[in-house]
Design a protein around this motif. Structure first.
Motif, PDB file in Angstrom:
ATOM      1  N   ALA A  29     -24.682  52.630 -19.110  1.00 34.04           N
ATOM      2  CA  ALA A  29     -25.795  53.571 -19.269  1.00 34.04           C
ATOM      3  C   ALA A  29     -27.114  52.969 -18.803  1.00 34.04           C
ATOM      4  O   ALA A  29     -27.929  53.644 -18.167  1.00 34.04           O
ATOM      5  N   LEU A  30     -27.319  51.683 -19.110  1.00 35.59           N
ATOM      6  CA  LEU A  30     -28.582  51.025 -18.770  1.00 35.59           C
ATOM      7  C   LEU A  30     -28.617  50.520 -17.327  1.00 35.59           C
ATOM      8  O   LEU A  30     -29.679  50.147 -16.836  1.00 35.59           O
ATOM      9  N   GLY A  31     -27.460  50.480 -16.678  1.00 38.24           N
ATOM     10  CA  GLY A  31     -27.403  49.837 -15.368  1.00 38.24           C
ATOM     11  C   GLY A  31     -27.627  48.343 -15.481  1.00 38.24           C
ATOM     12  O   GLY A  31     -28.202  47.711 -14.585  1.00 38.24           O
ATOM     13  N   ASP A  32     -27.153  47.738 -16.587  1.00 38.14           N
ATOM     14  CA  ASP A  32     -27.383  46.327 -16.899  1.00 38.14           C
ATOM     15  C   ASP A  32     -26.100  45.550 -16.601  1.00 38.14           C
ATOM     16  O   ASP A  32     -25.178  45.526 -17.419  1.00 38.14           O
ATOM     17  N   ARG A  33     -26.051  44.877 -15.465  1.00 38.04           N
ATOM     18  CA  ARG A  33     -24.847  44.150 -15.066  1.00 38.04           C
ATOM     19  C   ARG A  33     -24.560  42.973 -15.997  1.00 38.04           C
ATOM     20  O   ARG A  33     -23.395  42.682 -16.301  1.00 38.04           O
ATOM     21  N   ASP A  34     -25.599  42.272 -16.445  1.00 41.51           N
ATOM     22  CA  ASP A  34     -25.396  41.128 -17.332  1.00 41.51           C
ATOM     23  C   ASP A  34     -24.749  41.557 -18.647  1.00 41.51           C
ATOM     24  O   ASP A  34     -23.890  40.847 -19.185  1.00 41.51           O
ATOM     25  N   LEU A  35     -25.167  42.707 -19.172  1.00 46.93           N
ATOM     26  CA  LEU A  35     -24.604  43.197 -20.422  1.00 46.93           C
ATOM     27  C   LEU A  35     -23.130  43.541 -20.244  1.00 46.93           C
ATOM     28  O   LEU A  35     -22.289  43.231 -21.096  1.00 46.93           O
ATOM     29  N   ARG A  36     -22.793  44.158 -19.121  1.00 49.39           N
ATOM     30  CA  ARG A  36     -21.399  44.492 -18.845  1.00 49.39           C
ATOM     31  C   ARG A  36     -20.556  43.232 -18.691  1.00 49.39           C
ATOM     32  O   ARG A  36     -19.417  43.159 -19.191  1.00 49.39           O
ATOM     33  N   ASP A  37     -21.118  42.227 -18.005  1.00 47.19           N
ATOM     34  CA  ASP A  37     -20.381  40.975 -17.830  1.00 47.19           C
ATOM     35  C   ASP A  37     -20.108  40.313 -19.178  1.00 47.19           C
ATOM     36  O   ASP A  37     -19.015  39.765 -19.397  1.00 47.19           O
ATOM     37  N   ALA A  38     -21.100  40.344 -20.076  1.00 43.79           N
ATOM     38  CA  ALA A  38     -20.903  39.752 -21.402  1.00 43.79           C
ATOM     39  C   ALA A  38     -19.808  40.483 -22.162  1.00 43.79           C
ATOM     40  O   ALA A  38     -18.978  39.851 -22.842  1.00 43.79           O
ATOM     41  N   ALA A  39     -19.777  41.810 -22.049  1.00 48.73           N
ATOM     42  CA  ALA A  39     -18.755  42.598 -22.741  1.00 48.73           C
ATOM     43  C   ALA A  39     -17.362  42.289 -22.200  1.00 48.73           C
ATOM     44  O   ALA A  39     -16.410  42.121 -22.964  1.00 48.73           O
ATOM     45  N   TRP A  54      -9.619  47.570 -31.979  1.00 44.44           N
ATOM     46  CA  TRP A  54     -10.599  48.661 -32.000  1.00 44.44           C
ATOM     47  C   TRP A  54     -11.612  48.470 -33.122  1.00 44.44           C
ATOM     48  O   TRP A  54     -12.798  48.731 -32.931  1.00 44.44           O
ATOM     49  N   CYS A  55     -11.170  47.996 -34.261  1.00 44.71           N
ATOM     50  CA  CYS A  55     -12.078  47.839 -35.395  1.00 44.71           C
ATOM     51  C   CYS A  55     -12.782  46.496 -35.387  1.00 44.71           C
ATOM     52  O   CYS A  55     -13.515  46.171 -36.323  1.00 44.71           O
ATOM     53  N   GLY A  56     -12.582  45.687 -34.344  1.00 48.19           N
ATOM     54  CA  GLY A  56     -13.217  44.383 -34.273  1.00 48.19           C
ATOM     55  C   GLY A  56     -13.777  44.086 -32.899  1.00 48.19           C
ATOM     56  O   GLY A  56     -14.541  44.855 -32.326  1.00 48.19           O
ATOM     57  N   GLY A  57     -13.347  42.939 -32.346  1.00 48.61           N
ATOM     58  CA  GLY A  57     -13.955  42.440 -31.118  1.00 48.61           C
ATOM     59  C   GLY A  57     -13.827  43.341 -29.913  1.00 48.61           C
ATOM     60  O   GLY A  57     -14.767  43.485 -29.127  1.00 48.61           O
ATOM     61  N   LEU A  58     -12.655  43.961 -29.723  1.00 50.46           N
ATOM     62  CA  LEU A  58     -12.473  44.819 -28.539  1.00 50.46           C
ATOM     63  C   LEU A  58     -13.313  46.089 -28.640  1.00 50.46           C
ATOM     64  O   LEU A  58     -13.865  46.563 -27.642  1.00 50.46           O
ATOM     65  N   GLY A  59     -13.415  46.671 -29.844  1.00 46.65           N
ATOM     66  CA  GLY A  59     -14.244  47.855 -30.025  1.00 46.65           C
ATOM     67  C   GLY A  59     -15.710  47.569 -29.774  1.00 46.65           C
ATOM     68  O   GLY A  59     -16.427  48.357 -29.143  1.00 46.65           O
ATOM     69  N   ILE A  60     -16.176  46.403 -30.254  1.00 43.01           N
ATOM     70  CA  ILE A  60     -17.563  46.003 -29.999  1.00 43.01           C
ATOM     71  C   ILE A  60     -17.788  45.821 -28.499  1.00 43.01           C
ATOM     72  O   ILE A  60     -18.778  46.310 -27.933  1.00 43.01           O
ATOM     73  N   ALA A  61     -16.858  45.122 -27.842  1.00 44.95           N
ATOM     74  CA  ALA A  61     -17.010  44.865 -26.402  1.00 44.95           C
ATOM     75  C   ALA A  61     -17.067  46.165 -25.607  1.00 44.95           C
ATOM     76  O   ALA A  61     -17.876  46.300 -24.674  1.00 44.95           O
ATOM     77  N   ARG A  62     -16.228  47.144 -25.957  1.00 46.55           N
ATOM     78  CA  ARG A  62     -16.254  48.418 -25.238  1.00 46.55           C
ATOM     79  C   ARG A  62     -17.598  49.119 -25.426  1.00 46.55           C
ATOM     80  O   ARG A  62     -18.152  49.664 -24.465  1.00 46.55           O
ATOM     81  N   SER A  63     -18.134  49.098 -26.640  1.00 45.61           N
ATOM     82  CA  SER A  63     -19.427  49.741 -26.888  1.00 45.61           C
ATOM     83  C   SER A  63     -20.534  49.077 -26.086  1.00 45.61           C
ATOM     84  O   SER A  63     -21.398  49.753 -25.509  1.00 45.61           O
ATOM     85  N   VAL A  64     -20.528  47.743 -26.043  1.00 45.53           N
ATOM     86  CA  VAL A  64     -21.548  47.019 -25.275  1.00 45.53           C
ATOM     87  C   VAL A  64     -21.384  47.303 -23.781  1.00 45.53           C
ATOM     88  O   VAL A  64     -22.373  47.456 -23.049  1.00 45.53           O
ATOM     89  N   GLN A  65     -20.147  47.389 -23.310  1.00 46.79           N
ATOM     90  CA  GLN A  65     -19.923  47.737 -21.906  1.00 46.79           C
ATOM     91  C   GLN A  65     -20.483  49.119 -21.594  1.00 46.79           C
ATOM     92  O   GLN A  65     -21.127  49.316 -20.545  1.00 46.79           O
ATOM     93  N   LEU A  66     -20.242  50.094 -22.479  1.00 48.37           N
ATOM     94  CA  LEU A  66     -20.776  51.441 -22.263  1.00 48.37           C
ATOM     95  C   LEU A  66     -22.295  51.422 -22.199  1.00 48.37           C
ATOM     96  O   LEU A  66     -22.905  52.135 -21.394  1.00 48.37           O
ATOM     97  N   ALA A  67     -22.931  50.597 -23.044  1.00 51.12           N
ATOM     98  CA  ALA A  67     -24.388  50.472 -22.989  1.00 51.12           C
ATOM     99  C   ALA A  67     -24.822  49.881 -21.659  1.00 51.12           C
ATOM    100  O   ALA A  67     -25.818  50.320 -21.061  1.00 51.12           O
ATOM    101  N   GLY A  68     -24.090  48.884 -21.173  1.00 48.60           N
ATOM    102  CA  GLY A  68     -24.425  48.300 -19.880  1.00 48.60           C
ATOM    103  C   GLY A  68     -24.301  49.301 -18.751  1.00 48.60           C
ATOM    104  O   GLY A  68     -25.099  49.302 -17.808  1.00 48.60           O
TER     105      GLY A  68
END
Length: 449
Positions: free
Chosen positions: A294-304, A278-292
């Protein structure tokens, strides 16, 4: 208490209301555990009133906001009361007055913190992490406001501040959340960071901001410029995505230079040295997925998803230390939360990686520390099913207690956009997966000028 990073948490005793309402080794932590269990088994609801009644009826007369955060004080108390009222609805009326009082104090804290933050913005000085972070600052308080049935103007004022924070810092090229000190809590290596740093993590850095803005957007709580802020933060993470020698993607936890391509980054650790949870890689990935989402950005979700899967498959020593923050329970819980928001193929990849991680860490020893949501036994217990050591998400009709971690909201909101069935699935099958994507708007429209 120290593991929660709560400022001004005082001593070991329970005589002070602030300590009583700390989500560490305290009565509030016990109440949270029973409230979560009440959402899994109704038999636990009867144990809630004695625990809640033992807590202070008045929270504090201190200077508003001093030493209080999402994990400490009125906001933590309000979160636990709200989880209890959701999982044991018959208690909602009985504790309505105390919840209203806690919410009123949170409003006072937010108002005071926002004034201080806006005054700082006017001076052009850099913020401290405690101003904006999820663990200690306004982002965490914003997560608490988002749990309310009607977040009200306070949350929108706070989102306005975060949008302004994200918009930049003059012509320096450094983002508004850049801080002029060391990443270590005790600042012991301050001299090694003469130009400060940007923290990319969920509890202490920009990922917390990104998660709150994205969750609020998906819940329909929006302010002018919010879409631009989410896109700006998403681009920051796109630019800083790295690959290791095997080609696996990962994000650094901290950087000392905002231009990753043209200038070298000092203190950039290798992926194998990073904290996975949560305080490192997995927490960052979850936040980026949530942004993807919200944005409807499939590439961002795939990266997360790819970064989360890679982190789960790395062999980190921290995975052998139980806990939500950087132990296997927190890593698996985030994997479950991310998988619930993805298609079957991506979900299977995430769950497969989580299963492989669990197989490596199945013999992890029990915690020797007491209590604690992030680093203690409380977090381990609430992440598991009742009476069995199996990590599970909260039932869809109960409070989503991990709203405290900034990775979801408390329950499917009345502001939600109904989920659309996936191809090949019946509406009933689709409804079984309550997720952030079910709340996301179909598209993100530009802000009004």
């Amino acid at each position: 208490m120290r593991g929660l990073g709560c400022p001004g948490s005082g001593g070991e005793g329970f005589e002070h209301p602030r300590v009583l309402t700390l989500l560490a080794d305290s009565p509030l932590a016990t109440a949270l555990y029973v409230a979560v269990r009440a959402g899994q088994s109704p038999g636990f609801a009867g144990a809630l009133p004695p625990l809640l009644d033992w807590l202070p009826s008045t929270l504090s007369n201190d200077v508003p906001g001093e030493g209080e955060s999402a994990f400490c004080g009125a906001a933590a108390f309000a979160s636990v009361l709200r989880i209890a009222a959701t999982n044991a609805p018959h208690l909602a009326k009985e504790y309505r007055q105390r919840l209203d009082a806690a919410d009123a104090r949170v409003d006072t804290i937010v108002q005071a913190r926002l004034k201080t933050a806006r005054d700082r913005l006017q001076t052009g000085t850099r913020p401290a992490r405690a101003e904006f972070s999820l663990r200690q600052g306004l982002t965490g308080l914003g997560m608490c406001l988002l749990q309310r049935p009607d977040p009200g103007p306070q949350l929108r004022d706070l989102l306005d501040y975060l949008v302004e924070l994200v918009s930049g810092f003059g012509g320096t090229g450094r983002p508004g959340w850049w801080v002029d000190d060391s990443p270590l809590p005790d600042l012991s290596d301050r001299q090694e960071w003469p130009h400060g740093h940007a923290d990319l993590t969920l509890p202490d850095g920009s990922a917390g901001i990104l998660a709150l803005l994205s969750l609020a957007w998906c819940d329909g709580v929006r302010v002018p410029g919010m879409d631009v802020a989410i896109k700006s933060l998403a681009e920051w993470y796109r630019r800083h995505l790295r690959t290791d020698e095997r080609g696996d993607p990962w994000w650094p936890e901290v950087v000392t230079d905002p231009e990753p391509v043209t200038r070298p980054e000092l203190h950039l650790r290798e992926a194998s040295q990073l904290v996975p949870g949560w305080c490192g890689g997995l927490g960052i990935a979850r936040s980026v997925q949530l942004a993807g989402i919200a944005l409807g950005d499939r590439d961002l979700r795939d990266a997360a998803v790819a970064a989360a899967r890679a982190a789960l498959l790395w062999e980190f020593p921290e995975f052998f230390r139980p806990g939500l923050c950087h132990g296997p329970q927190g890593a698996e819980f985030i994997a479950l939360r991310m998988a619930a928001d993805e298609s079957d193929d991506d979900a299977c990849r995430l769950l497969g990686a989580a299963a492989a991680m669990r197989a490596i860490t199945h013999d992890v020893k029990s915690l020797t520390v007491r209590g604690g949501l992030l680093d203690g036994s409380l977090g381990v217990l609430v992440s598991q099913a009742s009476n069995e050591a199996r990590t599970v998400l909260p039932p869809t009709d109960s409070a989503q207690w991990d709203c405290l971690l900034g990775i979801t909201t408390i329950r499917a909101s009345s502001r939600a956009v109904p989920a659309r069935p996936s191809p090949g699935k019946s509406p009933q099958d689709q409804r079984s997966r309550t997720s952030a994507s079910a709340r996301a708007a179909p598209s993100m429209q530009p802000s009004s000028p």
